[in-house]
Design a protein around this motif. Structure first.
Motif, PDB file in Angstrom:
ATOM      1  N   GLY A  41       0.799  -1.221   0.000  1.00 40.40           N
ATOM      2  CA  GLY A  41       0.000   0.000   0.000  1.00 40.40           C
ATOM      3  C   GLY A  41       0.826   1.261   0.000  1.00 40.40           C
ATOM      4  N   GLY A  42       2.051   1.198  -0.532  1.00 40.43           N
ATOM      5  CA  GLY A  42       2.940   2.349  -0.510  1.00 40.43           C
ATOM      6  C   GLY A  42       2.798   3.230  -1.726  1.00 40.43           C
ATOM      7  N   GLY A  43       3.267   4.457  -1.598  1.00 42.11           N
ATOM      8  CA  GLY A  43       3.249   5.390  -2.711  1.00 42.11           C
ATOM      9  C   GLY A  43       3.848   6.717  -2.325  1.00 42.11           C
ATOM     10  N   CYS A  44       3.834   7.639  -3.248  1.00 41.39           N
ATOM     11  CA  CYS A  44       4.338   9.002  -3.016  1.00 41.39           C
ATOM     12  C   CYS A  44       3.582   9.938  -3.941  1.00 41.39           C
ATOM     13  N   ASP A  45       3.739  11.243  -3.701  1.00 39.05           N
ATOM     14  CA  ASP A  45       3.132  12.222  -4.599  1.00 39.05           C
ATOM     15  C   ASP A  45       4.092  13.372  -4.811  1.00 39.05           C
ATOM     16  N   GLY A  46       3.713  14.306  -5.647  1.00 35.34           N
ATOM     17  CA  GLY A  46       4.610  15.400  -5.990  1.00 35.34           C
ATOM     18  C   GLY A  46       4.814  16.428  -4.918  1.00 35.34           C
ATOM     19  N   SER A  47       4.029  16.373  -3.829  1.00 36.60           N
ATOM     20  CA  SER A  47       4.147  17.383  -2.769  1.00 36.60           C
ATOM     21  C   SER A  47       5.201  17.031  -1.735  1.00 36.60           C
ATOM     22  N   GLY A  48       5.809  15.837  -1.833  1.00 38.99           N
ATOM     23  CA  GLY A  48       6.809  15.426  -0.861  1.00 38.99           C
ATOM     24  C   GLY A  48       6.317  14.402   0.130  1.00 38.99           C
ATOM     25  N   ALA A  49       5.120  13.853  -0.066  1.00 40.20           N
ATOM     26  CA  ALA A  49       4.573  12.841   0.831  1.00 40.20           C
ATOM     27  C   ALA A  49       4.985  11.443   0.380  1.00 40.20           C
ATOM     28  N   VAL A  50       5.398  10.609   1.344  1.00 48.96           N
ATOM     29  CA  VAL A  50       5.747   9.213   1.091  1.00 48.96           C
ATOM     30  C   VAL A  50       5.065   8.372   2.175  1.00 48.96           C
ATOM     31  N   TRP A  51       4.394   7.276   1.774  1.00 54.76           N
ATOM     32  CA  TRP A  51       3.661   6.493   2.752  1.00 54.76           C
ATOM     33  C   TRP A  51       3.739   5.015   2.416  1.00 54.76           C
ATOM     34  N   GLY A  52       3.453   4.184   3.422  1.00 57.01           N
ATOM     35  CA  GLY A  52       3.456   2.745   3.205  1.00 57.01           C
ATOM     36  C   GLY A  52       3.069   2.001   4.465  1.00 57.01           C
ATOM     37  N   LEU A  53       2.706   0.731   4.294  1.00 55.21           N
ATOM     38  CA  LEU A  53       2.352  -0.160   5.393  1.00 55.21           C
ATOM     39  C   LEU A  53       3.427  -1.231   5.505  1.00 55.21           C
ATOM     40  N   CYS A  54       4.032  -1.351   6.685  1.00 55.39           N
ATOM     41  CA  CYS A  54       5.140  -2.288   6.882  1.00 55.39           C
ATOM     42  C   CYS A  54       4.685  -3.445   7.767  1.00 55.39           C
ATOM     43  N   LYS A  55       4.930  -4.643   7.302  1.00 49.11           N
ATOM     44  CA  LYS A  55       4.567  -5.836   8.055  1.00 49.11           C
ATOM     45  C   LYS A  55       5.463  -5.964   9.278  1.00 49.11           C
ATOM     46  N   GLY A  56       4.839  -6.147  10.437  1.00 51.15           N
ATOM     47  CA  GLY A  56       5.589  -6.303  11.679  1.00 51.15           C
ATOM     48  C   GLY A  56       5.254  -7.620  12.355  1.00 51.15           C
ATOM     49  N   SER A  57       5.519  -7.693  13.638  1.00 52.99           N
ATOM     50  CA  SER A  57       5.274  -8.927  14.378  1.00 52.99           C
ATOM     51  C   SER A  57       3.811  -9.093  14.752  1.00 52.99           C
ATOM     52  N   GLY A  58       3.042  -7.993  14.732  1.00 52.65           N
ATOM     53  CA  GLY A  58       1.634  -8.057  15.091  1.00 52.65           C
ATOM     54  C   GLY A  58       0.747  -8.360  13.900  1.00 52.65           C
ATOM     55  N   TYR A 118       2.417  -1.683  10.387  1.00 53.09           N
ATOM     56  CA  TYR A 118       2.706  -0.340  10.873  1.00 53.09           C
ATOM     57  C   TYR A 118       2.413   0.671   9.768  1.00 53.09           C
ATOM     58  N   GLN A 119       1.707   1.732  10.119  1.00 52.30           N
ATOM     59  CA  GLN A 119       1.413   2.813   9.180  1.00 52.30           C
ATOM     60  C   GLN A 119       2.523   3.859   9.276  1.00 52.30           C
ATOM     61  N   THR A 120       3.237   4.058   8.187  1.00 53.11           N
ATOM     62  CA  THR A 120       4.388   4.960   8.171  1.00 53.11           C
ATOM     63  C   THR A 120       4.180   6.003   7.090  1.00 53.11           C
ATOM     64  N   VAL A 121       4.377   7.258   7.455  1.00 51.94           N
ATOM     65  CA  VAL A 121       4.252   8.354   6.489  1.00 51.94           C
ATOM     66  C   VAL A 121       5.353   9.360   6.763  1.00 51.94           C
ATOM     67  N   VAL A 122       5.937   9.910   5.694  1.00 52.22           N
ATOM     68  CA  VAL A 122       7.025  10.873   5.795  1.00 52.22           C
ATOM     69  C   VAL A 122       6.672  12.091   4.954  1.00 52.22           C
ATOM     70  N   ASP A 123       6.880  13.267   5.520  1.00 50.82           N
ATOM     71  CA  ASP A 123       6.784  14.527   4.771  1.00 50.82           C
ATOM     72  C   ASP A 123       8.206  14.983   4.485  1.00 50.82           C
ATOM     73  N   THR A 124       8.666  14.772   3.259  1.00 51.60           N
ATOM     74  CA  THR A 124      10.065  15.075   2.942  1.00 51.60           C
ATOM     75  C   THR A 124      10.339  16.561   2.855  1.00 51.60           C
ATOM     76  N   THR A 125       9.307  17.416   2.885  1.00 48.14           N
ATOM     77  CA  THR A 125       9.560  18.861   2.857  1.00 48.14           C
ATOM     78  C   THR A 125      10.024  19.366   4.205  1.00 48.14           C
ATOM     79  N   GLY A 126       9.878  18.550   5.275  1.00 43.09           N
ATOM     80  CA  GLY A 126      10.304  18.972   6.615  1.00 43.09           C
ATOM     81  C   GLY A 126      11.793  18.776   6.859  1.00 43.09           C
ATOM     82  N   PRO A 127      12.271  17.489   6.874  1.00 44.38           N
ATOM     83  CA  PRO A 127      11.399  16.316   6.853  1.00 44.38           C
ATOM     84  C   PRO A 127      10.751  16.071   8.212  1.00 44.38           C
ATOM     85  N   ALA A 128       9.626  15.343   8.198  1.00 46.07           N
ATOM     86  CA  ALA A 128       8.929  14.963   9.425  1.00 46.07           C
ATOM     87  C   ALA A 128       8.388  13.550   9.226  1.00 46.07           C
ATOM     88  N   TYR A 129       8.157  12.839  10.344  1.00 47.79           N
ATOM     89  CA  TYR A 129       7.835  11.425  10.274  1.00 47.79           C
ATOM     90  C   TYR A 129       6.703  11.091  11.246  1.00 47.79           C
TER      91      TYR A 129
END
Length: 478
Positions: free
Chosen positions: A48-65, A69-80
């Motif tokens: 379910g990952g992807g990115c867009d032109g505004s600097g957003a990057v997102w994805g779902l990472c398989k963990g032990s549960g 895990y829902q992970t999103v990054v704003d690369t214009t910050g950057p912020a997480y």
């Protein structure tokens, strides 16, 4: 619609270019984070990952549960933001997601932002825009009305200055006793006495003096030649004590430096400087229970260097992080004293660009001269940022040095660099040919932090293009 860091709608015509793997790993808090993030840097754990032109990057990472895990990054910050319980920022999932993004569009394609990621992104950027507006109005109000209680603020400042004066007088007596008893006594008394003296400086609200006292306590165990180094540091500490005790007679720029060196807080002041800033280096240093992060910038148009400082509790990354090698269009406001190197990052315009031209640089002789000139304004300055153009790393005795391509002058590398892998990166990049190197030049030698190959300059010249118009990849050395 998502907002930019400046509070304006992002245009689709301004897509964010993907970072390199080196730029992503530069954001990691420590080596353990780099290794953990690298293990998640492939498409296998992600969905379910992807990115867009505004600097957003997102994805779902398989963990032990059972839930990813829902992970999103704003690369214009950057912020997480990540739903994992880690207290590190960025966490290993954010690093892994960015590594997948850096590997190419096929691994993380452009797409529509899911609701769970868009809600955080929109809120974060809206708060950033509101904060800029509030800061502007608050600044205007403060300048018009002044502090709420200026008399109380003046009394607090006087009380603290009095405590610092008492601390410096006590420290002067400690230095006098040390020299009267001989430097050999410092090796016998152990570190405990210095730590007690440092604690007294903390009580006197002079954290800058406390830090220097702790450095004195570590010198006797620093190896051969320690008495000379101890005497040098004692002299500098005595000079700082004397400067504080006579601060009313100093010119204001030097007085501001003295206040900063003893540990008095200062605020960024003056009109902001807008430029396109190349991120040259970023590194963390532990200071007791605090981690200090230094980020070096170079302004393309102003030609000035700037250092951003941020702090974090032990085990946690400081709040500010910028990928090495990117260029940001932003405003900075310098702090007083210390050559006005330290600055505060202000408003950013648009999105970062992943490439930039290295600083023009100079010779070894000019670098040494620049450090000498800076010492006139700040005698306690350990290093000064310089860029060396067309230098070659070569071995010299038990260490290494950088020599001019013409072989006219050489600058030894600081002993602390000899055990770092960055030295071998520099040697490999050079391969016996001249390179451009940015670093910190000081009395212990030169500490390389970033480098660029000069091959791009030669290619640009042969094509009739100025090297200032070509982008070069920044090789991170720390």
């Amino acid at each position: 619609m998502l907002l930019s860091h400046g509070g304006e709608p992002l245009r689709a015509a301004d897509p964010v270019e993907r970072w390199t793997v080196e730029q992503v790993l530069a954001l990691a808090l420590d080596e353990a984070s780099r290794k953990a993030g690298s293990k998640l840097g492939s498409t296998g754990p992600w969905s379910g990952g992807g990115c867009d032109g505004s600097g957003a990057v997102w994805g779902l990472c398989k963990g032990s549960g059972s839930k990813p895990y829902q992970t999103v990054v704003d690369t214009t910050g950057p912020a997480y933001k990540c739903s994992c319980p880690s207290r590190k920022f960025p966490c290993k999932h954010a690093l892994g997601l960015l590594l997948v993004w850096a590997s190419g569009e096929s691994a993380l394609p452009t797409g529509a932002i899911p609701d769970w990621a868009g809600e955080w992104l929109t809120g974060r950027r809206k708060r950033a825009a509101e904060k800029e507006g509030n800061d502007g109005s608050a600044a205007g109000g403060a300048s018009a009305t002044g502090p709420a209680d200026p008399e109380a603020a003046r009394r607090r400042a006087e009380r603290r200055a009095g405590r610092i004066t008492g601390g410096t007088q006590e420290l002067e007596q400690r230095l006098t006793d040390l020299l009267r008893g001989g430097l050999a006594a410092a090796d016998q008394s152990g570190y405990g006495l210095w730590e007690e003296t440092a604690a007294r400086m903390v009580d006197a609200q002079a954290p800058g003096l406390a830090a220097r006292v702790r450095e004195l306590g570590s010198i006797p165990a620093s190896g051969p030649g320690w008495p000379v180094r101890l005497l040098e540091e004692c002299a500098l500490l005595h000079l700082l004590d004397s400067a504080w005790l006579g601060i009313s007679r100093l010119p204001e720029p030097l007085a501001a430096t003295v206040r900063t060196r003893v540990g008095l807080p200062a605020s960024a002041e003056g009109p902001p400087i807008r430029d396109k800033w190349l991120v040259l280096a970023q590194y963390d240093t532990p200071d007791g229970k605090i981690v200090t992060r230094r980020i070096w910038l170079h302004g393309r148009d102003s030609g000035r260097a700037a250092m951003l400082l941020s702090f974090g509790a032990a085990g946690r990354s400081p709040g500010l992080a910028l990928p090495v090698g990117v260029t940001i269009d932003a405003e900075i406001t310098p702090y007083p004293g210390m050559g006005r190197l330290r600055a505060e990052l202000g408003r950013q315009f648009g999105v970062p660009s992943p490439a930039g031209t290295p600083p023009p640089g100079g010779t070894v002789a000019s670098a040494i001269g620049a450090y000498g000139d800076a010492l006139r304004d700040d005698p306690w300055l350990d290093t000064w940022p310089v860029t060396l153009h067309e230098v070659i790393p070569v071995p010299s005795g038990d260490g290494w040095q950088l020599i001019d391509a013409a072989g006219e002058a050489a600058l030894p590398l600081a002993p602390s660099t000899l055990s770092r892998p960055g030295l071998w990166k520099l040697v490999a990049l050079s391969g016996g040919s001249p390179v451009t190197v940015f670093g910190e030049c000081g009395h212990r030698g030169f500490d390389p932090l970033a480098a660029w190959s000069t091959d791009g300059d030669d290619a640009a010249g042969s094509a009739g293009v100025s090297s200032a118009d070509t982008a070069s990849e920044t090789v991170r050395l720390i």
